[in-house]
Every structure is written in C-alpha cells, then in structure tokens.
Design a protein around this motif. Structure first.
Motif, PDB file in Angstrom:
ATOM      1  N   THR A  68       6.074  -3.503  -4.343  1.00 30.27           N
ATOM      2  CA  THR A  68       5.360  -4.300  -3.864  1.00 30.27           C
ATOM      3  C   THR A  68       5.057  -3.894  -2.423  1.00 30.27           C
ATOM      4  O   THR A  68       3.963  -4.446  -1.696  1.00 30.27           O
ATOM      5  N   ALA A  69       6.248  -3.835  -1.743  1.00 25.55           N
ATOM      6  CA  ALA A  69       5.959  -3.667  -0.414  1.00 25.55           C
ATOM      7  C   ALA A  69       5.238  -2.612   0.088  1.00 25.55           C
ATOM      8  O   ALA A  69       4.651  -2.546   0.999  1.00 25.55           O
ATOM      9  N   VAL A  70       5.126  -1.452  -0.599  1.00 27.09           N
ATOM     10  CA  VAL A  70       4.510  -0.266  -0.560  1.00 27.09           C
ATOM     11  C   VAL A  70       3.005  -0.450  -0.732  1.00 27.09           C
ATOM     12  O   VAL A  70       2.141  -0.418   0.220  1.00 27.09           O
ATOM     13  N   LEU A  71       2.575  -1.215  -1.936  1.00 24.49           N
ATOM     14  CA  LEU A  71       1.225  -1.415  -2.230  1.00 24.49           C
ATOM     15  C   LEU A  71       0.679  -2.609  -0.940  1.00 24.49           C
ATOM     16  O   LEU A  71      -0.454  -2.407  -0.572  1.00 24.49           O
ATOM     17  N   SER A  72       1.482  -3.347  -0.437  1.00 20.14           N
ATOM     18  CA  SER A  72       1.048  -4.570   0.484  1.00 20.14           C
ATOM     19  C   SER A  72       1.105  -3.800   1.758  1.00 20.14           C
ATOM     20  O   SER A  72       0.023  -4.576   2.739  1.00 20.14           O
ATOM     21  N   ALA A  73       1.313  -2.673   1.892  1.00 17.60           N
ATOM     22  CA  ALA A  73       1.101  -2.120   3.176  1.00 17.60           C
ATOM     23  C   ALA A  73      -0.120  -1.034   3.196  1.00 17.60           C
ATOM     24  O   ALA A  73      -0.399  -0.363   4.163  1.00 17.60           O
ATOM     25  N   ASN A  74      -0.858  -1.069   2.022  1.00 15.09           N
ATOM     26  CA  ASN A  74      -2.038  -0.337   1.852  1.00 15.09           C
ATOM     27  C   ASN A  74      -1.565   1.300   2.006  1.00 15.09           C
ATOM     28  O   ASN A  74      -2.348   1.978   2.507  1.00 15.09           O
ATOM     29  N   ALA A  75      -0.412   1.491   1.506  1.00 17.24           N
ATOM     30  CA  ALA A  75      -0.034   2.990   1.441  1.00 17.24           C
ATOM     31  C   ALA A  75       0.057   3.596   0.396  1.00 17.24           C
ATOM     32  O   ALA A  75       0.500   4.889   0.387  1.00 17.24           O
ATOM     33  N   GLY A  76      -0.880   3.093  -0.542  1.00 15.06           N
ATOM     34  CA  GLY A  76      -1.106   3.917  -1.822  1.00 15.06           C
ATOM     35  C   GLY A  76       0.118   3.796  -2.719  1.00 15.06           C
ATOM     36  O   GLY A  76       0.877   2.890  -2.717  1.00 15.06           O
ATOM     37  N   PRO A  77      -0.119   4.523  -4.114  1.00 19.55           N
ATOM     38  CA  PRO A  77       1.019   4.407  -4.896  1.00 19.55           C
ATOM     39  C   PRO A  77       2.299   4.911  -4.469  1.00 19.55           C
ATOM     40  O   PRO A  77       2.336   5.673  -3.803  1.00 19.55           O
ATOM     41  N   THR A  78       3.256   4.133  -5.275  1.00 21.47           N
ATOM     42  CA  THR A  78       4.599   4.848  -5.184  1.00 21.47           C
ATOM     43  C   THR A  78       4.997   6.132  -6.024  1.00 21.47           C
ATOM     44  O   THR A  78       4.694   5.876  -7.112  1.00 21.47           O
ATOM     45  N   THR A  79       4.971   7.161  -5.451  1.00 18.99           N
ATOM     46  CA  THR A  79       4.935   8.495  -6.049  1.00 18.99           C
ATOM     47  C   THR A  79       6.307   8.692  -6.653  1.00 18.99           C
ATOM     48  O   THR A  79       6.409   9.541  -7.706  1.00 18.99           O
ATOM     49  N   ALA A  80       7.559   8.362  -6.276  1.00 15.20           N
ATOM     50  CA  ALA A  80       8.714   8.527  -6.751  1.00 15.20           C
ATOM     51  C   ALA A  80       9.645   7.419  -6.152  1.00 15.20           C
ATOM     52  O   ALA A  80       9.598   6.879  -5.183  1.00 15.20           O
ATOM     53  N   ILE A  81      10.904   7.493  -6.876  1.00 11.68           N
ATOM     54  CA  ILE A  81      12.171   6.750  -6.592  1.00 11.68           C
ATOM     55  C   ILE A  81      13.411   7.710  -6.545  1.00 11.68           C
ATOM     56  O   ILE A  81      13.710   8.414  -7.547  1.00 11.68           O
ATOM     57  N   ILE A  82      14.165   8.007  -5.319  1.00  9.60           N
ATOM     58  CA  ILE A  82      15.118   8.876  -5.283  1.00  9.60           C
ATOM     59  C   ILE A  82      16.248   8.404  -5.012  1.00  9.60           C
ATOM     60  O   ILE A  82      16.571   7.311  -4.026  1.00  9.60           O
ATOM     61  N   MET A  83      17.242   8.817  -5.825  1.00 14.30           N
ATOM     62  CA  MET A  83      18.748   8.038  -5.707  1.00 14.30           C
ATOM     63  C   MET A  83      20.039   9.037  -6.115  1.00 14.30           C
ATOM     64  O   MET A  83      19.415  10.274  -6.321  1.00 14.30           O
TER      65      MET A  83
ATOM     66  N   ILE B 283      15.665   5.320  -1.918  1.00 17.55           N
ATOM     67  CA  ILE B 283      14.546   5.596  -1.133  1.00 17.55           C
ATOM     68  C   ILE B 283      13.364   5.665  -2.092  1.00 17.55           C
ATOM     69  O   ILE B 283      13.471   6.730  -3.152  1.00 17.55           O
ATOM     70  N   MET B 284      12.441   4.820  -2.034  1.00 14.47           N
ATOM     71  CA  MET B 284      11.101   4.965  -2.611  1.00 14.47           C
ATOM     72  C   MET B 284      10.042   4.759  -1.795  1.00 14.47           C
ATOM     73  O   MET B 284      10.121   4.406  -0.829  1.00 14.47           O
ATOM     74  N   GLY B 285       8.719   5.316  -2.194  1.00 12.50           N
ATOM     75  CA  GLY B 285       7.519   5.294  -1.500  1.00 12.50           C
ATOM     76  C   GLY B 285       6.434   6.179  -2.073  1.00 12.50           C
ATOM     77  O   GLY B 285       6.604   6.910  -2.823  1.00 12.50           O
ATOM     78  N   ASN B 286       5.418   6.433  -1.082  1.00  9.27           N
ATOM     79  CA  ASN B 286       4.514   7.313  -1.422  1.00  9.27           C
ATOM     80  C   ASN B 286       4.883   8.494  -0.456  1.00  9.27           C
ATOM     81  O   ASN B 286       4.679   8.763   0.785  1.00  9.27           O
ATOM     82  N   PHE B 287       5.338   9.479  -1.097  1.00  9.03           N
ATOM     83  CA  PHE B 287       6.131  10.622  -0.431  1.00  9.03           C
ATOM     84  C   PHE B 287       4.813  11.668   0.048  1.00  9.03           C
ATOM     85  O   PHE B 287       5.269  12.645   0.826  1.00  9.03           O
TER      86      PHE B 287
ATOM     87  N   GLN C 139       4.308  10.179   8.195  1.00 11.72           N
ATOM     88  CA  GLN C 139       3.005   9.988   8.655  1.00 11.72           C
ATOM     89  C   GLN C 139       2.664   8.414   8.650  1.00 11.72           C
ATOM     90  O   GLN C 139       1.891   7.712   9.648  1.00 11.72           O
ATOM     91  N   HIS C 140       3.151   7.604   7.771  1.00  9.33           N
ATOM     92  CA  HIS C 140       2.767   6.123   7.388  1.00  9.33           C
ATOM     93  C   HIS C 140       4.116   5.538   7.104  1.00  9.33           C
ATOM     94  O   HIS C 140       4.737   5.416   5.932  1.00  9.33           O
ATOM     95  N   ALA C 141       4.940   5.013   8.175  1.00  9.04           N
ATOM     96  CA  ALA C 141       6.341   4.416   7.872  1.00  9.04           C
ATOM     97  C   ALA C 141       6.404   3.397   6.662  1.00  9.04           C
ATOM     98  O   ALA C 141       7.257   3.264   5.947  1.00  9.04           O
ATOM     99  N   SER C 142       5.178   2.363   6.678  1.00 14.71           N
ATOM    100  CA  SER C 142       5.192   1.513   5.570  1.00 14.71           C
ATOM    101  C   SER C 142       5.010   1.841   4.531  1.00 14.71           C
ATOM    102  O   SER C 142       4.849   1.048   3.629  1.00 14.71           O
ATOM    103  N   GLY C 143       4.804   2.978   4.288  1.00 15.80           N
ATOM    104  CA  GLY C 143       4.585   3.623   2.743  1.00 15.80           C
ATOM    105  C   GLY C 143       6.057   3.995   2.332  1.00 15.80           C
ATOM    106  O   GLY C 143       5.765   4.515   1.276  1.00 15.80           O
ATOM    107  N   PHE C 144       7.059   3.634   2.744  1.00 22.41           N
ATOM    108  CA  PHE C 144       8.170   3.725   2.244  1.00 22.41           C
ATOM    109  C   PHE C 144       9.103   2.594   2.167  1.00 22.41           C
ATOM    110  O   PHE C 144       9.043   1.567   3.157  1.00 22.41           O
ATOM    111  N   HIS C 145      10.167   2.503   1.167  1.00 23.51           N
ATOM    112  CA  HIS C 145      11.077   1.343   1.299  1.00 23.51           C
ATOM    113  C   HIS C 145      12.362   1.791   0.842  1.00 23.51           C
ATOM    114  O   HIS C 145      12.555   2.713   0.048  1.00 23.51           O
TER     115      HIS C 145
END
Length: 477
Positions: free
Chosen positions: A354-369, A419-423, A462-468
């Motif tokens: 939700t945080a990534v989408l709310s930042a208009n950063a596009g889809p979450t492409t992966a979750i890394i753990m 770490i998750m987000g639009n990589f 490139q877009h910090a708010s694209g990550f969580h």
C-alpha cells in the motif's frame, strides 16, 4: 505478431520436452502470452528461463559443434518466449491491469516501457556486431540508453551484446573459464594467446578483454537477487555519471485560456554514480587447474556468485560510508515499518504494498528476505492447522531470498530486514572491464596461485518512496 522461427521451435521440442509437457503445448507458437492469466504468464516465463539455463549446461568442451549449435538454437527459442512473456507483463503493469487481453502489445505500447530496448526479437541469427560510437547519446547502445533488466539470457540487453557492439567480438569461441585457466597453465590456442597478449601488463596482472569480462558480468547479473527482482543495470563508461532521480511528482493545474501555467516544484534531481571497488580472491593449485574437468566452468561461477552476493547486500543495505555504496534501506525517503516481532501473518506485506502504491511508484515487483524468514512464512498456519494462504495481491508478488541479508541484528541478535518495492527504480551501474590478477609467488612451495577478480560498481535509487523496509523481523522475546 508473436512467432518463434520454426528452426528454434523444432530444436526446443527436441531438447526441452519437460517444458512442453509442463506447459501442455506441442509448439512454442501455441503459447499466446497476451491471453494468459497473470499467474500462468509468470510460470511460463520462469519455466522457459529455467529450462534454457539447464540446456546450456549440457554443452561441454567435447560436445560436437553440430550438437552445441542445436542446443543453442533451442535456447534462443525458449528465451524468445521468455522475453515475450516479460514484455507482456511489463505492458500490463504499465497500463495498470494484469488481466488477459484480446490484442497483442503494439510496438507503441512496448516503447512506453521504461526499460524498453528496440533491439529486435532477441533470437540469435548469427549477425556479427560491429563497433559503434557509444559516446553518441542518440545511439541506442550508448550507456545511458543501454538499460538491462533481464537475467540469464543472451538477448541484446546483455553485457555480452553490449561489449560486442562496443568493439566487435574477436574472441568468439573463447570462454572466460578457458581464459582464466590459460593465465595459470599457459595458452594452448592462438585465440588464448591473443587474449593474454592484449591483457598482460608489467606487474603480472591481466585486464580481462571486454567480451570475456562481459561474460562474468552477465553471470553475476544472473546470480543477483536484486536483478531478478527487476533492478535495471547499465554499463558505466566513466568514473562519474549522473542518473536522474525523482524528487517530487509534478502538480498540474487547471487554467483559463491565455492564463499563465502554474509552476510546479522541480521533479528531477541528479544522483551521481561513481563506481567503487569490489574484489574477490580465490586460491587454486596448478594441478587442479590443469587436470580438473569442470573447474573452467566452476571458477567463473564461483567468482560471479561471490561478487553478486556482495553487490546484492550493498544494493539492499549499503551504508554509503566509503568505500561502500548507499543501499535502499539507508536511502532517505523510503518508507519503513518497525515490525519487532516474528512473522505470523501477511499484514506487513499488505502495508508495504500500500505504501508503494500510495507513492505513485508503480507495482511492487518483488519482496526480498532471508531464507529463514521465507521459511517462517511457508510454515505459518491458520486456526485449523492449515497452511496460511497469502492474499491474492501478495501471492502475485515474487518472494526472493538471499543470505546477503543478516539475521543477527537488534537487541535479541536475531532480527532481520525485509525489503519490498518496485525494483525497476533501482539502478546498478557496472564498469564493463574486470581486472583479474594472478599471483605466482603465493605459497609456491605448494604450487598454489591466487586469482583476484576486481570490478567497479555503484547503485542508485531513482525513486525512494518506491521502496518499503520491514525492520526488526524475528525479534526475540
């Protein structure tokens, strides 16, 4: 219209029967990516890439040339399908709808993708690459335009193809493993002698010829988790290059005819990319290098895997303190949630998405753990002792693992970070040349040699708010 050449299709049917059985088709051309469900589309893309890599492993030094060519033809067919599936997924993400579509993607739709490369279908037709002027910003193969995202393929967006375009491929047929072997035991062929002559310096080191260096970099990219997550790679042509970074979204405004356009805050800034040094050392005996039947293949793999794991670590968690690049977690502007508990449900991932989408950063492409945390997710159960299923929106996001993420942090010494987000918002810059040095004076009484592989790389968000980042995962009580 999507179509695999008959020669590639027939070769794939002969050499990848398991793929066809799993996909339930008789021909690669029976697969229509734009009509497939998202889950099936991802599965076919992953299966095609996996079987492609498996086929290449069948090519040995003693494999007849005709047989090797047949396997490579099959490889190219499966990888063309893999790219078509990736193209379709990119288009659906771009339009914000992952449902099947009636029509194939048009060239205009493909061109709107941020990682688009107008280099053709990717099927290797044997065309030689000629040297081109890579300093020309209008050239699609200049470093600024040569953005690479795919892994494990020989498509035009690989470092090998970039190196061929940069200066031709005068070392066609020479593998990196053979070159490393010749550095220790001596050259056995004319092409090995030419490669050593080009790279030898007065100190006993070797600068790996660019086409061979590119092989190691492509192996590194294939082993890199952030690359699998969608990070964009580009070759760096100098010690200082700037990448555009999104600072604020532009704010449009309604206006009367002839009225002044309302100013918006600046939307882009510069992120300097200055490649830092990364090195790995491997010891090997003269006898092992001379006699081993698989070391030529294993040595490049060992070097690239070690470099990839460290590059993953700094891309995710790098401190930014010299000489280490600044990674995602320590970049100002990313969203962070202190979880401080063991995982018991998928709630933290829903929050992050939700945080990534709310930042208009596009889809979450992966979750890394870390694999430990993935194991806990798999082992979660509901009140009826049944496996706990992830929400559909989370299930569709690839979950990747890496041991590069530590699990000994926090007050309990057992915490990790997810770490998750639009990589696609993460840039990995790599200098195209890798220096390999050989020490002949180390432990000579044991006839041991030391190989040191040295590369230079940097990362930029490139877009910090694209990550969580989800911190404190697995905190002890």
């Amino acid at each position: 219209m999507f179509s695999i050449p008959t020669t590639n299709d027939l070769a794939a049917r002969k050499n990848a029967a398991e793929f066809f059985n799993t996909a339930g088709v008789k021909s690669l051309n029976d697969i229509t990516p734009h009509r497939m469900d998202w889950k099936d589309l991802r599965a076919v893309a992953a299966s095609a890439a996996r079987h492609s890599r498996s086929m290449l492993d069948r090519i040995k030094d003693n494999t007849p040339a005709e047989r090797a060519e047949e396997i490579e033809t099959a490889f190219d067919g499966l990888m063309a399908l893999h790219r078509a599936c990736e193209d379709e997924m990119d288009v659906r993400n771009e339009i914000g709808n992952r449902e099947p579509r009636d029509q194939e993607a048009t060239p205009e739709m493909l061109a709107r993708r941020p990682n688009h490369s107008a280099q053709g279908s990717g099927v290797d037709d044997g065309t030689e690459y000629n040297a081109v002027d890579l300093t020309d910003p209008q050239n699609p193969m200049s470093p600024a335009n040569w953005l690479m995202r795919s892994t494990g393929s020989r498509e035009s967006r690989s470092f090998k193809a970039w190196a061929q375009a940069k200066g031709g491929d005068q070392y066609r047929g020479l593998s990196l493993g053979r070159y490393l072997r010749s550095m220790i035991v001596g050259a056995e062929t004319d092409i090995e002698r030419r490669a050593l002559a080009e790279g030898t310096d007065s100190t006993g080191g070797f600068t790996t010829p660019t086409p061979l260096s590119a092989q190691l970099i492509d192996n590194l990219r294939a082993a890199s988790v952030v690359n699998q997550a969608g990070a964009i790679t580009m070759p760096l042509s100098s010690d200082n290059q700037n990448m555009a970074k999104l600072l604020t979204d532009p704010v449009p405004g309604w206006r009367e005819e002839n009225a002044q356009v309302t100013e918006s805050d600046p939307t882009f800034g510069n992120v300097p990319m200055a490649p830092k040094s990364l090195a790995v050392m491997v010891k090997v005996s003269y006898e092992l290098m001379q006699d081993s039947v698989n070391l030529e293949r294993e040595l490049p793999r060992i070097l690239s895997t070690a470099l990839a794991q460290e590059l993953d670590r700094v891309a995710l968690l790098g401190s930014g303190s010299a000489p280490e690049p600044l990674g995602i977690v320590n970049t100002s502007g990313i969203s962070t949630a202190a979880f401080d508990a063991e995982l018991t449900n998928y709630g933290p991932f829903v929050t992050g998405r939700t945080a990534v989408l709310s930042a208009n950063a596009g889809p979450t492409t992966a979750i890394i753990m870390h694999p430990r945390d993935e194991g806990r997710l798999i082992g979660m159960s509901d009140g009826n002792a049944q496996p706990l299923m992830a929400p559909k929106a989370i299930e569709e996001i690839p979950m990747l693992t890496t041991t590069a993420i530590p699990i000994d942090g926090g007050s309990g010494n057992d915490e990790s970070t997810i770490i998750m987000g639009n990589f696609a918002k993460l840039m990995v810059g790599i200098r195209s040349d890798i220096r390999v040095e050989v020490s002949r004076s180390y432990a000579m009484d044991r006839l041991q040699y030391v190989l040191v592989a040295h590369m230079r790389a940097d990362v930029a968000v490139q877009h910090a708010s694209g990550f969580h980042a989800i911190t404190g995962v697995g905190k002890g009580t």
